[in-house]
Design a protein around this motif. Sequence first.
Motif, PDB file in Angstrom:
ATOM      1  N   UNK A   1       0.624  -1.185  -0.097  1.00 50.31           N
ATOM      2  CA  UNK A   1      -0.002   0.066   0.121  1.00 50.31           C
ATOM      3  C   UNK A   1       0.685   1.322   0.099  1.00 50.31           C
ATOM      4  N   UNK A   2       1.881   1.176  -0.310  1.00 51.68           N
ATOM      5  CA  UNK A   2       2.954   2.461  -0.156  1.00 51.68           C
ATOM      6  C   UNK A   2       2.511   3.351  -1.179  1.00 51.68           C
ATOM      7  N   UNK A   3       2.378   2.980  -2.396  1.00 49.91           N
ATOM      8  CA  UNK A   3       1.837   3.911  -3.569  1.00 49.91           C
ATOM      9  C   UNK A   3       0.475   4.684  -3.207  1.00 49.91           C
ATOM     10  N   UNK A   4      -0.485   3.964  -2.459  1.00 44.09           N
ATOM     11  CA  UNK A   4      -1.648   4.500  -1.950  1.00 44.09           C
ATOM     12  C   UNK A   4      -1.335   5.405  -1.041  1.00 44.09           C
ATOM     13  N   UNK A   5      -0.488   5.457   0.017  1.00 41.92           N
ATOM     14  CA  UNK A   5      -0.023   6.108   1.128  1.00 41.92           C
ATOM     15  C   UNK A   5       0.363   7.545   0.435  1.00 41.92           C
ATOM     16  N   UNK A   6       1.340   7.251  -0.839  1.00 47.25           N
ATOM     17  CA  UNK A   6       2.053   8.499  -1.321  1.00 47.25           C
ATOM     18  C   UNK A   6       0.892   9.213  -1.862  1.00 47.25           C
TER      19      UNK A   6
END
Length: 133
Positions: A98-103
Amino acid sequence: MEGDLLSLNGTPVRLMGIDAPDQEQKCKNRYGHELDCFRIATAVLASLVKDEEVSCTIAEQDRFGQRMGECRVRGVDLGAAMVSRGWAFSYRSLSPAYTSGEAFAQSRRLGLWSGKVEKPWQWRSRQLREKAR
């Protein structure tokens, strides 16, 4: 229900790869006003689920025996939805999913990113340190 925990047929399932604010955890909005970010994150997850059917793929159990997995409503990954709306953090040490969603949420200052909040795992550590004094 919490912002990263729901009940599937009476069985608690933690959304894997995310961490939402804990009970009693407060945050501040962009104007510095204190908010009950646990209550808000829980309400956001509840609104995503509504009265829809939830399907979960249980991946593992944590050290406390709690089930962890990916849960979906109408094909929508609830963990991804919570993170991309800014009401949960990507728990990178458990999953990089989920790192891209967090970014995305951070860049648009959505949800918790609109003000000041301590990451839940940091908040829990600080609570333990303060109680140990």
